[in-house]
Design an enzyme around this catalytic site. Structure first.
Site, PDB file in Angstrom:
ATOM      1  CD  GLU A   1      41.368  48.816  52.264  1.00  0.00           C
ATOM      2  OE1 GLU A   1      40.941  49.683  53.034  1.00  0.00           O
ATOM      3  OE2 GLU A   1      41.228  48.875  51.023  1.00  0.00           O
ATOM      4  CB  CYS A   2      40.317  42.443  50.235  1.00  0.00           C
ATOM      5  SG  CYS A   2      39.266  41.116  49.570  1.00  0.00           S
ATOM      6  CB  ALA A   3      44.059  41.367  47.186  1.00  0.00           C
TER       7      ALA A   3
END
Length: 459
Positions: free
Chosen positions: A329-331
């Site tokens: 997720e994301c990072a």
């Protein structure tokens, strides 16, 4: 359920409610009370500070990602052995998704039957504070506005005028007046604080917040308001029973990757996973695992250290090619890309996904997300709708030959239309999910990691 509790709210952000929430948690914990902290909304950063202050894992209360009954059950379960609960609000007390205030801090407070303490930045006002407080009392009168803490107050006449105005016109107590020169110096990043876990030098800020609360807030009066909270009715939400452990899931969790809801990790464990924590900054190799979970954070702030750990990056790239199940997720998505570009610097990352990451000066995605599953992927059925949130200053560039699992019905995702990149057994997106809102996520991820189709040589 009999549980003392209160909501710390404000007319708007930057009023001081986070400082006072942290300080209250620390002060009450120091008295020997078991304080269960909560944060309204999907935020990860404020909860990291509240967790450290209360020495108990902060939980999120979010009516967009969670159903009402699920939120109530989560609240009661987390606070069942606590002496009281402190719920920090978000934005302004009545700010929600629409003109009806859907999902607002006030709505959460009413659902939890919790009294509200309003933190007001009183700089450059005197008698007008009563008009402000009175308006908040009358706007949604079934919200129990039980007290006020005034921030940014000049001692002497200013403090006296403010306090007497609230008492005379509003009939609720002023629980504290914090001088305007008492600042809590926690560095900001983007729209919030720096995560607590990033820098050990920030630990003194919690002690400072405690001192501010103990010096300028009537803690006993705050406790008395919390004790006046109504009983909560019992709520039962069935959960799958915990299974025996049969897979090992790696979780990259360190200063660069620290955004994990406690419920997500607990859901994986209930589904049968042993969690193996990995430090991407210092662990030289990927351990024996059946799957890998990479959460959110700020990898761009640790680009040099992540790039320097060549052996771990290489191990992850090889594992992806050998079809290790990975959820990012994301990072985590950023880390799996080829490189991160920030301030004219380029940091090489894992290179498992055919994309580069560019850090921008403005948010590229911010807010709640509704993603419809439209493409084949490892975890979700086509047609399913996922509710989550996103907040990223990065964007993907030079993206090629990779499928997308999600169509964005609300939110931006990767490009304003799609999210959820799929490559082999990787599902990587900008969308953050909460396990209580998407309960099949943990079950499906653990089942995938246990699948005989996954090469035993990899494991």
């Amino acid at each position: 359920m009999i549980l003392p509790r209160l909501v710390i709210a404000a007319p708007q952000g930057r009023s001081g409610k986070t400082t006072l929430s942290i300080g209250l948690c620390a002060a009450l914990t120091r008295r020997g009370l078991k304080v269960q902290p909560f944060k309204k909304g999907p935020d990860y950063i404020d909860p990291s500070w509240l967790t450290a202050a209360a020495q108990r894992a902060c939980r999120n209360l979010d009516l967009f990602m969670l159903e009402r009954e699920t939120l109530l059950a989560s609240f009661q379960r987390a606070a069942s052995d606590a002496d009281l609960a402190i719920i920090e609000g978000a934005m302004g007390l009545y700010d929600g998704l629409d003109l009806e205030g859907s999902g607002s801090t006030a709505q959460v407070a009413r659902l939890l039957r919790a009294p509200v303490v309003l933190v007001i930045s009183a700089a450059r006002m005197t008698r007008s504070v009563a008009a402000l407080v009175g308006g908040y009392q009358r706007f949604e009168p079934d919200t129990n506005l039980a007290g006020v803490i005034l921030n940014d107050v000049a001692v002497g006449r200013h403090e006296s005028m403010l306090t007497h105005a609230v008492h005379r016109y509003c009939g609720i107590p002023v629980l504290g007046c914090v001088p305007k020169d008492e600042k809590l110096l926690i560095p900001d990043r983007h729209l919030g604080l720096v995560p607590h876990s990033e820098d050990s030098d920030l630990a003194g800020a919690i002690e400072r917040a405690r001192q501010i609360v103990e010096s300028y807030v009537d803690v006993e009066a705050v406790l008395e308001i919390a004790r006046q909270a109504e009983c909560l009715p019992p709520v039962v939400v069935e959960e799958p029973p915990s299974r025996r452990t049969f897979v090992r899931l790696g979780v990259i969790r360190d200063r660069a990757f620290s955004f994990y809801y406690p419920e997500n990790l607990e859901a994986l464990q209930r589904a049968g996973a042993e969690l193996v924590y990995i430090d991407a900054l210092s662990d030289p190799h990927l351990p024996y695992i059946d799957g890998l979970y990479i959460g959110g954070g700020f990898p761009e702030m640790f680009g040099e250290a992540l790039e320097s750990n060549i052996s771990l990056r290489r191990d992850i790239a090889v594992a992806v090619d050998e079809e290790l199940p990975v959820y990012a997720e994301c990072a985590g998505l950023m880390y799996l890309a080829r490189e991160i570009r920030r301030h004219d610097r380029i940091y090489h990352m894992v290179g498992a996904l055919p994309a580069d990451v560019e850090i921008c000066s403005r948010p590229q995605g911010h807010g709640y997300v509704v993603a419809e599953v439209v493409g084949e992927n490892t975890l979700f059925e086509i047609g399913q709708q996922l509710r989550g949130h996103e907040f990223h200053y990065s964007r993907l560039v030079n993206l090629s030959w990779v499928r997308s699992a999600y169509m964005m019905r609300r939110g931006r995702g990767v490009d304003g239309h799609m999210d959820g990149l799929v490559y082999k057994n990787v599902l990587a997106s900008y969308t953050h999910l909460h396990a209580l809102g998407v309960p099949q996520w943990a079950e499906n991820f653990v089942a995938l990691a246990h699948s005989p189709a996954i090469s035993p040589d990899r494991r």
